[in-house]
Design an enzyme around this catalytic site. Sequence first.
Site, PDB file in Angstrom:
ATOM      1  CE  LYS A 121     -31.872 -44.699 -24.508  1.00 19.30           C
ATOM      2  NZ  LYS A 121     -30.680 -45.697 -24.292  1.00 19.30           N
ATOM      3  CE1 TYR A 137     -30.348 -44.851 -18.607  1.00 18.29           C
ATOM      4  CE2 TYR A 137     -29.434 -42.957 -19.645  1.00 18.29           C
ATOM      5  CZ  TYR A 137     -30.216 -43.969 -19.621  1.00 18.29           C
ATOM      6  OH  TYR A 137     -30.764 -44.251 -20.944  1.00 18.29           O
ATOM      7  CG  ASN A 147     -30.755 -48.205 -26.998  1.00 16.67           C
ATOM      8  OD1 ASN A 147     -30.862 -47.047 -26.676  1.00 16.67           O
ATOM      9  ND2 ASN A 147     -30.401 -49.012 -26.225  1.00 16.67           N
ATOM     10  CG  HIS A 195     -34.930 -45.859 -20.646  1.00 17.81           C
ATOM     11  ND1 HIS A 195     -33.874 -46.538 -20.020  1.00 17.81           N
ATOM     12  CD2 HIS A 195     -35.633 -45.443 -19.635  1.00 17.81           C
ATOM     13  CE1 HIS A 195     -34.012 -46.817 -18.923  1.00 17.81           C
ATOM     14  NE2 HIS A 195     -35.121 -46.110 -18.520  1.00 17.81           N
ATOM     15  CD  GLU A 254     -36.427 -45.772 -15.259  1.00 18.47           C
ATOM     16  OE1 GLU A 254     -37.108 -45.907 -16.129  1.00 18.47           O
ATOM     17  OE2 GLU A 254     -35.493 -46.393 -15.020  1.00 18.47           O
TER      18      GLU A 254
HETATM   19  P1  CMP Z   1     -31.461 -48.139 -21.773  1.00 24.81           P
HETATM   20  O1  CMP Z   1     -32.181 -49.034 -21.714  1.00 24.81           O
HETATM   21  O2  CMP Z   1     -31.445 -46.573 -21.822  1.00 24.81           O
HETATM   22  O3  CMP Z   1     -30.369 -48.468 -20.167  1.00 24.81           O
HETATM   23  C1  CMP Z   1     -28.983 -48.092 -20.297  1.00 24.81           C
HETATM   24  C2  CMP Z   1     -28.441 -47.663 -21.395  1.00 24.81           C
HETATM   25  O4  CMP Z   1     -26.731 -47.958 -21.494  1.00 24.81           O
HETATM   26  C3  CMP Z   1     -28.759 -48.869 -22.421  1.00 24.81           C
HETATM   27  O5  CMP Z   1     -30.218 -48.471 -22.752  1.00 24.81           O
HETATM   28  C4  CMP Z   1     -27.790 -48.435 -23.512  1.00 24.81           C
HETATM   29  O6  CMP Z   1     -28.128 -47.315 -24.492  1.00 24.81           O
HETATM   30  C5  CMP Z   1     -26.737 -48.258 -22.821  1.00 24.81           C
HETATM   31  N1  CMP Z   1     -25.280 -48.800 -22.812  1.00 24.81           N
HETATM   32  C6  CMP Z   1     -24.451 -48.667 -23.527  1.00 24.81           C
HETATM   33  N2  CMP Z   1     -23.539 -49.644 -23.279  1.00 24.81           N
HETATM   34  C7  CMP Z   1     -23.875 -50.589 -22.616  1.00 24.81           C
HETATM   35  C8  CMP Z   1     -23.616 -52.380 -22.634  1.00 24.81           C
HETATM   36  N3  CMP Z   1     -22.602 -52.560 -22.833  1.00 24.81           N
HETATM   37  N4  CMP Z   1     -24.679 -52.606 -21.917  1.00 24.81           N
HETATM   38  C9  CMP Z   1     -25.808 -52.182 -21.485  1.00 24.81           C
HETATM   39  N5  CMP Z   1     -26.369 -50.932 -22.037  1.00 24.81           N
HETATM   40  C10 CMP Z   1     -25.539 -50.239 -22.596  1.00 24.81           C
END
Ligand code: CMP
Length: 136
Positions: free
Chosen positions: A12, A52, A115, A118, A129
């Site tokens: 990311k 998403y 984070n 993904h 995906e």
């Molecule tokens: P990702 O695995 O990319 O999938 C969806 C993303 O939403 C997740 O990682 C997080 O970075 C983001 N996100 C932000 N807020 C939340 C939340 N409260 N719970 C889960 N995902 C979140």
Amino acid sequence: MSNIEQTLSIIKPDAVERNLDIEIKEIFKNNGFLILKEKKIQIEKSEAEKFYKVHEIKPFYKDLCAYLSSGPIVVMVLEKANAVIANRELMGSTDPKDAKEGTIRKKYGISIDKNSVHGSDSLDNAIIEIDFFFKD
Ligand code: CMP
């Protein structure tokens, strides 16, 4: 029976911005993943919204899409036995503060949004995906 799978991984914007993409790719390789395809791209907000879409009703959806399209990302097709679950284990919990020692999100994640990586959450979504980013 072979359970070789492919999964989609994204490094990311927060990690690419800190030049961590090479280091993170090494972690995948050292953990037995083959990187079958990869490209560094920046996507439009509209594309992030499509990617998403499963999170459309979540309160964090708008910020999430703005974030994923805010800078370059590295998208990869990873292959390994049980790649979907193996990648999720290697990434660690969504929120870096809950992620276990030795996981990518523990090491590099800044927040639940930033984070660092993904990974597809199921084999069905991995197919969708991978197709999203690598349809020829
Ligand atoms: P990702 O695995 O990319 O999938 C969806 C993303 O939403 C997740 O990682 C997080 O970075 C983001 N996100 C932000 N807020 C939340 C939340 N409260 N719970 C889960 N995902 C979140």
